[in-house]
Write a protein that holds these residues in place. Structure first.
Motif, PDB file in Angstrom:
ATOM      1  N   ILE A 330      -3.684 -13.462   4.449  1.00 14.58           N
ATOM      2  CA  ILE A 330      -3.201 -13.002   3.302  1.00 14.58           C
ATOM      3  C   ILE A 330      -3.756 -12.211   2.517  1.00 14.58           C
ATOM      4  N   LYS A 331      -5.289 -11.730   2.983  1.00 12.66           N
ATOM      5  CA  LYS A 331      -6.018 -11.238   2.285  1.00 12.66           C
ATOM      6  C   LYS A 331      -5.689  -9.215   2.412  1.00 12.66           C
ATOM      7  N   GLY A 332      -6.142  -9.468   3.359  1.00 14.27           N
ATOM      8  CA  GLY A 332      -5.582  -7.975   4.064  1.00 14.27           C
ATOM      9  C   GLY A 332      -4.431  -7.388   4.359  1.00 14.27           C
ATOM     10  N   LEU A 333      -3.713  -8.031   4.188  1.00 12.59           N
ATOM     11  CA  LEU A 333      -2.196  -8.067   3.636  1.00 12.59           C
ATOM     12  C   LEU A 333      -1.672  -7.302   2.138  1.00 12.59           C
ATOM     13  N   THR A 334      -2.637  -8.212   1.785  1.00 11.75           N
ATOM     14  CA  THR A 334      -2.022  -8.180  -0.415  1.00 11.75           C
ATOM     15  C   THR A 334      -2.834  -6.727  -0.532  1.00 11.75           C
ATOM     16  N   LEU A 335      -4.048  -6.313   0.453  1.00  4.38           N
ATOM     17  CA  LEU A 335      -3.949  -5.305   0.232  1.00  4.38           C
ATOM     18  C   LEU A 335      -3.368  -3.842   0.882  1.00  4.38           C
ATOM     19  N   SER A 336      -2.430  -4.082   2.267  1.00  5.96           N
ATOM     20  CA  SER A 336      -1.309  -3.300   2.726  1.00  5.96           C
ATOM     21  C   SER A 336      -0.628  -3.120   1.335  1.00  5.96           C
ATOM     22  N   ASN A 337      -0.023  -4.355   1.260  1.00  2.00           N
ATOM     23  CA  ASN A 337       1.567  -4.485   0.032  1.00  2.00           C
ATOM     24  C   ASN A 337       0.757  -3.216  -1.375  1.00  2.00           C
ATOM     25  N   ALA A 338      -0.181  -4.379  -1.839  1.00  2.91           N
ATOM     26  CA  ALA A 338      -0.431  -2.895  -3.086  1.00  2.91           C
ATOM     27  C   ALA A 338      -0.962  -1.482  -2.977  1.00  2.91           C
ATOM     28  N   MET A 339      -1.195  -1.166  -1.755  1.00  3.28           N
ATOM     29  CA  MET A 339      -0.734   0.057  -1.453  1.00  3.28           C
ATOM     30  C   MET A 339      -0.110   0.666  -1.478  1.00  3.28           C
ATOM     31  N   LEU A 340       0.967   0.007  -0.714  1.00  9.19           N
ATOM     32  CA  LEU A 340       2.421   0.520  -0.398  1.00  9.19           C
ATOM     33  C   LEU A 340       3.341   0.444  -1.600  1.00  9.19           C
ATOM     34  N   LEU A 341       2.933  -0.419  -2.779  1.00  9.19           N
ATOM     35  CA  LEU A 341       3.956  -1.156  -3.881  1.00  9.19           C
ATOM     36  C   LEU A 341       3.182   0.370  -4.999  1.00  9.19           C
ATOM     37  N   SER A 342       2.329   0.441  -4.546  1.00  8.96           N
ATOM     38  CA  SER A 342       1.577   1.089  -5.484  1.00  8.96           C
ATOM     39  C   SER A 342       1.951   2.757  -5.823  1.00  8.96           C
ATOM     40  N   SER A 343       2.241   3.370  -4.223  1.00  8.26           N
ATOM     41  CA  SER A 343       2.723   4.644  -4.270  1.00  8.26           C
ATOM     42  C   SER A 343       4.306   4.564  -4.651  1.00  8.26           C
ATOM     43  N   TRP A 344       4.250   3.372  -3.802  1.00 14.02           N
ATOM     44  CA  TRP A 344       6.112   3.467  -3.806  1.00 14.02           C
ATOM     45  C   TRP A 344       6.668   4.084  -5.720  1.00 14.02           C
ATOM     46  N   THR A 345       5.625   3.300  -7.236  1.00 13.75           N
ATOM     47  CA  THR A 345       6.372   2.752  -8.344  1.00 13.75           C
ATOM     48  C   THR A 345       5.056   4.331  -8.720  1.00 13.75           C
ATOM     49  N   ASP A 346       4.123   4.753  -7.615  1.00 11.98           N
ATOM     50  CA  ASP A 346       3.577   5.849  -9.162  1.00 11.98           C
ATOM     51  C   ASP A 346       2.922   4.691  -9.572  1.00 11.98           C
ATOM     52  N   ASN A 347       1.863   4.370  -9.507  1.00 11.65           N
ATOM     53  CA  ASN A 347       1.340   3.649 -10.301  1.00 11.65           C
ATOM     54  C   ASN A 347       0.161   1.909  -9.879  1.00 11.65           C
ATOM     55  N   TRP A 348      -0.726   2.308 -10.813  1.00 10.65           N
ATOM     56  CA  TRP A 348      -1.276   0.747 -10.394  1.00 10.65           C
ATOM     57  C   TRP A 348      -0.703  -0.501 -10.022  1.00 10.65           C
ATOM     58  N   VAL A 349      -1.507  -1.094  -9.227  1.00  8.83           N
ATOM     59  CA  VAL A 349      -0.719  -2.161  -8.863  1.00  8.83           C
ATOM     60  C   VAL A 349      -1.969  -2.948  -9.757  1.00  8.83           C
ATOM     61  N   ASP A 350      -1.966  -4.112 -10.022  1.00  6.26           N
ATOM     62  CA  ASP A 350      -2.675  -5.130 -10.575  1.00  6.26           C
ATOM     63  C   ASP A 350      -2.576  -6.054  -9.489  1.00  6.26           C
ATOM     64  N   LEU A 351      -3.046  -6.972  -9.277  1.00 11.24           N
ATOM     65  CA  LEU A 351      -3.625  -7.950  -8.219  1.00 11.24           C
ATOM     66  C   LEU A 351      -3.830  -9.577  -9.271  1.00 11.24           C
ATOM     67  N   PRO A 352      -3.370 -10.439  -8.881  1.00 11.77           N
ATOM     68  CA  PRO A 352      -2.264 -10.990  -7.718  1.00 11.77           C
ATOM     69  C   PRO A 352      -0.952 -10.043  -8.028  1.00 11.77           C
ATOM     70  N   LEU A 353      -1.094  -9.568  -6.880  1.00 13.00           N
ATOM     71  CA  LEU A 353       0.152  -8.979  -6.435  1.00 13.00           C
ATOM     72  C   LEU A 353       1.638  -8.899  -7.623  1.00 13.00           C
ATOM     73  N   ASP A 354       2.336  -8.506  -7.808  1.00  9.76           N
ATOM     74  CA  ASP A 354       4.240  -8.998  -7.726  1.00  9.76           C
ATOM     75  C   ASP A 354       4.870  -8.870  -6.700  1.00  9.76           C
ATOM     76  N   GLU A 355       4.864 -10.129  -6.045  1.00 13.00           N
ATOM     77  CA  GLU A 355       5.599 -10.336  -4.804  1.00 13.00           C
ATOM     78  C   GLU A 355       7.217  -9.835  -4.081  1.00 13.00           C
TER      79      GLU A 355
END
Length: 387
Positions: A330-355
């Protein structure tokens, strides 16, 4: 138990390769006893290879009901990894999952919870954790040799893929078929190693993903991500499938120097005096700490996929510590999801991720995916877990 009876789910390129080396006796204490695939032609391929030595099944459910296996290696399409793992764990068998752990962390978290309840040996096919280069790097960082980490930088652009690669299957590089592009298909190993070697997950991520920048695809094929860590360190991760020639360079800077892994070599520029101490005590106008360039010797071979499989079998038979515990997928996948979410929302993404937010935005893309529309029209799913 003296021998672990292993079943393979999914006879695509990776599943077939796993089955072959297990059948050929490359894993001590293991035996290939069953395979499962929804495609009859793949089962026919298996019968030509192994005849009556293994049992053949049209589904994981049938294979589990056969009683022929103690453990299952899951090599199905990405979306199916967690649901297959959960079914197997609840049936009381040990599980080894091909990368990635899944497509979205919400689903993978459910898989981890099922593994905790089942109490079975659960591992992830992070075969680059067997690479002595990254094992040595992890040791040097954990032992404090490089000091407190200040910056990480991974440029991994040697994943070149031409348009013909993407055209080879309608499911490739689609939100509905693969669940993403370079981050979910090519980079899971690097995203895992990034956090595994350093021992750090970022506190927030800002990424810029380009979708179909170099190829006629709907998912990301070019990514630049910037991360920040709790200790003030920063990191950059750059990847693409559209660059040639590509680069694979991992650089870590700490208070005591810099380590670079490139071209299968590790170089350590070690500071004789830690930078923080030098800065505190040096009184001249210009100057910098003395440093020694050291080529770090790395011994041992990289057993890759068979190495992880052997480690999993050893854990089942002898209680050996897992090199790649399944829960860490789940750790590497969290990084992948966070990168996509940041681009989709055009914003910073804090971890833990908003799943929940990631899942909802992913569903929107799945509904509009070319492969989703094709499935609705044809009601077929013919995929192969290869990168």
């Amino acid at each position: 138990m003296n021998v672990v009876r292993i079943g393979i789910v999914g006879l695509g390129n990776m599943g077939s390769a796993h089955a072959q080396y297990i059948f050929n006796g490359k894993i001590k204490g293991a035996q290939l006893t069953a395979v499962a695939d929804v495609r009859e032609e793949r089962l026919a391929w298996g019968r030509d290879k192994w005849a009556d030595s293994v049992s053949y099944h049209a589904s994981l459910t049938d294979m589990l009901a056969s009683g022929n296996i103690d453990g299952v290696l899951i090599a199905t399409p990405h979306y199916h990894h967690p649901e297959a793992a959960i079914e197997a764990l609840q049936a009381g068998v040990h599980v080894l999952v091909e990368k990635p752990a899944g497509v979205y962390t919400k689903q993978v978290r459910e898989m981890n919870e099922a593994a905790a309840e089942a109490g079975k040996v659960f591992s992830m096919m992070y075969n680059q954790r067997t690479n002595p280069l990254y094992q040595k790097l992890r040791d040097l960082i954990a032992s404090g040799e490089i000091g407190e980490i200040r910056r990480t930088n991974w440029i991994i652009t040697n994943w070149y893929r031409p348009q013909s690669y993407y055209d080879s299957g309608g499911w490739r590089a689609t939100w509905a078929g693969e669940g993403g592009g370079v981050l979910i298909n090519q980079d899971p190993h690097q995203l895992d190693l990034w956090q595994w070697t350093t021992g750090m997950m970022p506190k927030r991520v800002r990424a810029f993903c380009s979708f179909g920048k170099y190829r006629n695809i709907e998912v990301e094929d070019d990514v630049t991500a910037y991360v920040e860590y709790e200790n003030g360190a920063t990191g950059v991760f750059i990847t693409t499938t559209g660059e040639a020639p590509g680069t694979n360079r991992f650089e870590i800077t700490g208070d005591r120097g810099k380590i670079v892994i490139e071209d299968n070599q590790m170089t350590f520029w070690r500071l004789r005096t830690p930078e923080s101490e030098f800065n505190r005590t040096f009184k001249g106008g210009f100057g910098e700490p003395e440093n020694w360039k050291i080529e770090i010797p790395v011994q041992g071979s990289n057993p890759e996929h068979p190495g992880i499989t052997q480690n999993w079998v050893n854990a089942i038979l002898h209680g050996t510590e897992l090199l790649a515990p399944g829960e860490e997928g789940i750790k590497g996948l969290t990084l992948s999801n966070a990168m996509l979410l940041s681009s989709w929302t055009d914003n910073w993404v804090d971890l833990p991720l908003d799943e929940e937010l990631f899942y909802s935005l992913l569903q929107e893309r799945i509904q509009n995916s070319t492969f989703q529309k094709k499935q609705v029209n044809e009601q077929t799913l013919d995929v192969d877990n290869t990168f």
